[in-house]
Enzyme design. Structure first.
Site, PDB file in Angstrom:
ATOM      1  N   CYS A 156       0.809  -1.234   0.000  1.00 45.31           N
ATOM      2  CA  CYS A 156       0.000   0.000   0.000  1.00 45.31           C
ATOM      3  C   CYS A 156       0.835   1.273   0.000  1.00 45.31           C
ATOM      4  CB  CYS A 156      -0.951  -0.001   1.202  1.00 45.31           C
ATOM      5  SG  CYS A 156      -0.142  -0.382   2.757  1.00 45.31           S
TER       6      CYS A 156
ATOM      7  N   HIS B  93      -2.683   6.614   4.438  1.00 44.28           N
ATOM      8  CA  HIS B  93      -1.260   6.685   4.786  1.00 44.28           C
ATOM      9  C   HIS B  93      -0.726   8.033   4.321  1.00 44.28           C
ATOM     10  CE1 HIS B  93      -1.566   2.622   5.926  1.00 44.28           C
ATOM     11  NE2 HIS B  93      -0.793   2.024   5.055  1.00 44.28           N
TER      12      HIS B  93
END
Lengths: 334, 334, 334, 334
Positions: free
Chosen positions: C130, C223
Site C-alpha cells: 500500500c 497513509h
C-alpha cells in the site's frame, strides 16, 4: 451548506458573516468536511450579518450564537421572513414552534398564535437541541404505544456538538468529560415541549419526568444515548420494536425531500448502534436504535440505546426539514 | 509550577496573570495535569502581569506569547532580573544565549556580551523551541563523534505543543495535520545557533544544512522525530550508539537538580521509542533514541528516531535547568 | 466487496472462506465499514478456500496471508485463472507484474514471459504494498520530468493497514509505533521494481536510492508520507506541480471504470493533505500531494507530502484497476 | 507485577507462563506500562503454569482466563495455597468470598465454610469484576446511610478492561461500542453478592434491583459510571457527600499497605471525575465521585458519576489488598 446546495426547492442566494463580509464564501471558510464545498456556495460573496443583507430572501436559516441571534431573528420575522433558527434563545417561548418534524409536525400551527400575538407576517421556527431531537424521535412511537411515565437518558456526545473549536484535543484525547454546560436542562425542558399536545389553549406538556446526564466523549460525530423509559401500559418488547420500525410520519407521507425513509432504524446486532458505523443512516436523518430490553421482569421499564447524527439530524438537517414542512404544510400556496 | 514547587534552590514567591489578578492561583487555574496542583502554588495570590509585580524576585520565568513578552522581558532584565523565557522573540539575537544546557552550556558566557552591550545587570536567557531542544540533544554526540553535514528531520508532534486549546479535538481526531505555523524555520535556525561554537567573535554556526517537516498528530505529549543525518567521518553504528549512551555533559557533572542522569537514552527494541511509553524517561528530561541504522551501505548517512517530552524537556523543564546552570556556573556567588 | 458489487464488467459469483464455508457471506462477515454491505455479496454462500471452489470463475481476487496464498495462487494460474493477488509472496519475482496501473501499466506485458516460462494459460498479477503504491504515484511524474537520484520517505500509516485486529487499541491510543514489520524493505524494493523500465531483457531497475522509515499512527484510514526526493535535472517547483496536476496515464485514457479522473491531486492549502479530509479523493483512488518545496536553494532536492487511501488505492481498489487493465489492454478479446 | 515488587509483606518468588516457560520474565513480557518493569520481576525464570510450579509459594495470584483457571485454582487450594484469583469462574459460589475489602471485608469469614465444606487447608478468594468493584465502593456508604432500593448504572469502560489486544484500534477509534460480553450480568449479580450481609446461614443478598448498560469507549484506563440510585430513607445531598468523604473502613483501620487513605474521593468541580485526570487517585486504589444531584425534587433518587482505575482498583490492586486483608485479619498468626 452541503444540504442546501442543490436543494430541489430552495436556492442559496445570500450568505452572511460577522467577520468575513466582502470575501467569497470559498475564501473565508475553513472547510472541514470530507465532502467538497459546493461550488454554488463557494462563489457567493459574503454580506455582513445584518437584517438588510437578506432583504431579497424569503427564507432565512440562522446559525448564530444565542446573543447574536436574539435581536436579529425577531427583526427578520418582523420583516416577513420565514426564520429557521438553531439558536437556543426563544426555544421555550409558548408561541414558538420547536419542531422535530416527525414527532410534532402539528406544532407548526402555533404560528397562527405567533403571528396574531406578535403582529408579524413572518415566522420564527426553532430547531431543538441536538440531543433532544435524537431522543424524542426514539420516544414518540413508544409514547404512542405505551404511554411514558419517566425517561432517564445518559448521553455520550461527540466533539462536533460543541463546534469546530469547542473541545480542545488535549481535553478529550484518552478522556471523557462528564458535563456539558446547560445541556441537561435543555434535554429535560425541550423534550417536554416537543412531546406536548397542541390544543386550543396552546401546548400541554405530558405528565412525565425527564432527566439526563450528558457527557462528552472522543468521537467526531454522532450522539449515543442510553435510555431508561418507564411506561404506563403493558407491552411486549417486540411490539415496541415494531412501533419503531413501522413508524412513518407526516414528513414521510408528504415526501419532504430531506425526510429519511424511516425516522427510526432498529438494529438487531447486540453491539450496535455504534457512532462511526451508524451515524449516516438515512443520510444522517434517521436515528438508529438497538439493545432494547426490559431489564426487570414484570416491571414496565424499557432500556435501549439510540444514536443520531448531531450536526445533521440534530441541527442543520433538521432545520432544512422544518423549512420543507413549512412550505408544504403551512403555506403551501407560496 | 510542578517543577518549581519544592525546588531545592528556588522558592515560588510571585505569580502573575494577565486576566486573573486578585484571585489565588488555585482558583484561577484550570489544572489539567494528572498530578495534583502543588499547594504552595495554589495559595499564591496572582499579581497583574507587569514588571513591578516581580520587584522582590530575583529570577523570573516568562511563559507569555511573543508579543506580550517583547517589552516586558527587556524591562525585567534592565531591572536586574535573571529572565528565563520561553517566548520565541529574541531567540536569534546574537547576544542572547539560547540554551539547551547539555548541548551548549558554554553559550551562557554570551551574557558577558549581553550585559556590556545592553548595559544592564540582569540577564535574558532563552529556552529553545521544543522540537529543536529534543533534536539537538540527539545531534550533539553525533556531531562531536563524526561531524555533521546535513540533517533532515520529519516530526510527529503532540497536541500539547500548541497549548491546551491550540488544537481542536475535531481537527486532530482520526487525523494528522502536516503543518505547524513557523515551526520548520525555528528548527532550522535554532539548531544552527545551538550547535554553534562560541569564540571571541561570538557564535559561529556550523557548516551544516538543516531542514524539517513538522506535523501534528493525535498524541497528548511527546514529540517524535525521524532524523536522517549525513556525517563527515566514517564511524561504525555501534560507535554512534555508544556516543549517545555514554554522554554526560556539564549539567550532569554539576549535578544540577533538574538534570537527568543521562541526556540520551538508547532503546534497543525495534518498535521504540513510543510517545506514551517513553516520554517520561529521566522524569521527562531525557530524550529517547532508537532505530539507528545506516540505510545505505558505504554512505555516511544515519537514520534514527528520537523522542522527547515537549512540555518538560522541550519547555518548562529546560527553563528550570537553564536557571540552575546560571546560578551554578555563571553567578555561583549569588 | 463494495468495489466489485455493481461493477460494470465483473460479476461476483463465488466467495470463499477458510473458516466460514457453508454460511452466507452476510452471516459470516463482521462488516465494519460505514457503507452498507452490498446485498449481492451478502447472499452468496461461502465456499471453502480451495482452487476447485472457483472452477467456474475466470478472474480470481486473492486476499490471503502470504503463507496461505503461496500454493493456491500458482495452482489457480495453472488452472487458467487470471489471479489478482494482494499477498506479498511472489511480488518480486522477475516474471510477475507488480502493477500500479498509472505508473507501470506496460509491465503487464511481463505476462508473455510468465506464460512462456511457466507454461500456463492463466496469469498471476500482483498488487503492490500500500505505501509503495501511494508513493510511486507521486514519484512517477517527477521521475519523468526531472530524473530521480534518491528518495527518502517517512510514513505515518493508518491502523487499517494492519487489518481489522492488527493494531490493538491499547497500543495506538495517544501513541505512535515507529516500526512496521517488513514494511521498510517492501517500500525500497517494490518502488524500484515498479519504477523499472521493461526492455527485451525484462525489467531494468533505475539507478536510484530508496529508503523509508515507516510508523503507525492513530488514524483509521489513509497513509501520509513525507518525501524528500533528489532529482537530476534542474526544474522549477511550478513545473513539478504541473507535472502532477496534468498527469493522465493509460488507465485514464482507456477510461477504466475504477480509474480516478486524476491519479494525483495537488492541494495548495499549506496544512493539507490531511488523512480524514483527503483520503477519499477520487473515490479513494487518487493520491493527494501538498507542501511541495525546495528546502535548499540551489540544491536539486524536493520535499512534499503525499496521502492515499491504503485499503482502496493501496489494496482492493488497485486490484480491481489491475483486473480492468488486464481485460482492456492485454486480453481485450475476452 | 508493579504492585508486588517491593511489597512490604510479600516476596515475588515464582512466575508461571503458559507459553514462555524457560525464558526470564523480562525476556518474555511485552511491557506496555509507562513505569519500568521491576528488575526483581524481570530476572525471574518463568515456570510452566502448573500447580507444581508454585509448590514453594504460600500465596498465589491467578490471572488466567476462566477455563484455564478452573481446574488449577481448586488444585492449588487443595494443596493448601491461599489463592487470590481474578478469573470470573466460581465468583458466585456461595462459599467463595468475593471481596472488595472496604465494602465487605467481613465476607472473608466465609472461608470457614469453604474449608469445612471442601476439606482443604488453603483458601480461594475472588477479586470481583472491575466495574462492580468501582460501583460498590460508591454504593456502600449510601446503602449504610439511606438504604438502597434500586441502582441503574451506565458505564463507559476503557480499552484496558479487555486486555492488551482485546479491543482493536480500528474498532474503537472515533467510536463507542455499546456492548461488553457478559458484563451487564456480572455487574447485577456480583453487586448483590458483595452488598450481601453475612449471617449464620451464609450470605443474604439485599432487596435491591440492580441493572447496568455497559459500553466501551476510546479511553486507555479508567471506567466511568453514571449511577442513578433510589434510596429508602430521606437524606440531604450533603449528608450523602459527607458519607462518602468521611468513609474509612477496615483496610484503612488496619493500615493495609495497599489501602488508599480514602476509598472514595469526592470532587466538587462540575466537570469531574475525568478518566485521564482522576484515575490515579489514591495510587489508583480510590474511586472518585462527582456530580451528585437529586434530579427530581421530593423523590428519593440520587444521580452521581463514579470513576475508578479498572486494572488497579478493579483488578490487580484489589487482589493485593485482598491478600493483605487475609494475612492481617484472617490468619494473622501466619
Amino acid at each position: 451548506m452541503s444540504l442546501l446546495a442543490g436543494h430541489p426547492w430552495f436556492e442559496l442566494t445570500v450568505l452572511t458573516s460577522r467577520r468575513g463580509a466582502g470575501l467569497r464564501y470559498g475564501e473565508a471558510v475553513r472547510w472541514v468536511l470530507d465532502t467538497p464545498l459546493p461550488q454554488e456556495a463557494a462563489d457567493i460573496e459574503l454580506s455582513p450579518t445584518k437584517p438588510e443583507a437578506v432583504r431579497e430572501a424569503e427564507l432565512v436559516f440562522v446559525a448564530l450564537p444565542s446573543e447574536a441571534a436574539a435581536g436579529i431573528e425577531v427583526e427578520l420575522a418582523k420583516m416577513g421572513k420565514v426564520v429557521v433558527s438553531n439558536a437556543s434563545i426563544y426555544r421555550l417561548d409558548s408561541d414558538v414552534p420547536l419542531l422535530n418534524p416527525e414527532v410534532n409536525w402539528d406544532h407548526i400551527k402555533l404560528l397562527d398564535v405567533q403571528r396574531r400575538l406578535r403582529g408579524w407576517r413572518g415566522a420564527l421556527l426553532k430547531v431543538p437541541n441536538c440531543t433532544t431531537s435524537i431522543l424524542t424521535l426514539s420516544l414518540k412511537p413508544l409514547a404512542d404505544l405505551a404511554g411514558l411515565e419517566s425517561v432517564t437518558a445518559v448521553t455520550m456526545q461527540s466533539i462536533s456538538g460543541a463546534g469546530f473549536s469547542g473541545v480542545p484535543g488535549y481535553m478529550i484525547t484518552d478522556n471523557i468529560v462528564p458535563f456539558i454546560e446547560g445541556e441537561e436542562e435543555k434535554v429535560s425542558r425541550e423534550t417536554l415541549k416537543i412531546m406536548a399536545s397542541l390544543g386550543p389553549e396552546g401546548l400541554r406538556e405530558p405528565e412525565m419526568l425527564v432527566t439526563a446526564t450528558t457527557t462528552r466523549v472522543p468521537v467526531l460525530d454522532g450522539h449515543l444515548e442510553v435510555v431508561y423509559a418507564s411506561y404506563r401500559r403493558d407491552v411486549e418488547l417486540q411490539e415496541v420494536i415494531d412501533s419503531w420500525t413501522s413508524w412513518r410520519s407526516t414528513p414521510q407521507e408528504l415526501s419532504l425531500p430531506t425526510a429519511p425513509e424511516a425516522p427510526v432504524v432498529y438494529v438487531k446486532e447486540r453491539d450496535r448502534p455504534q457512532p462511526r458505523l451508524d451515524r449516516m443512516a438515512g443520510r444522517g436523518m434517521s436515528v438508529v436504535v438497538g439493545r432494547a430490553e426490559k431489564p426487570f421482569k414484570g416491571k414496565k421499564l424499557l432500556r435501549y440505546v439510540v444514536l443520531g447524527h448531531n450536526t445533521i439530524r440534530g441541527a442543520a438537517g433538521n432545520g432544512v426539514l422544518i423549512a420543507e414542512l413549512y412550505y408544504k404544510l403551512y403555506e403551501p400556496s407560496v
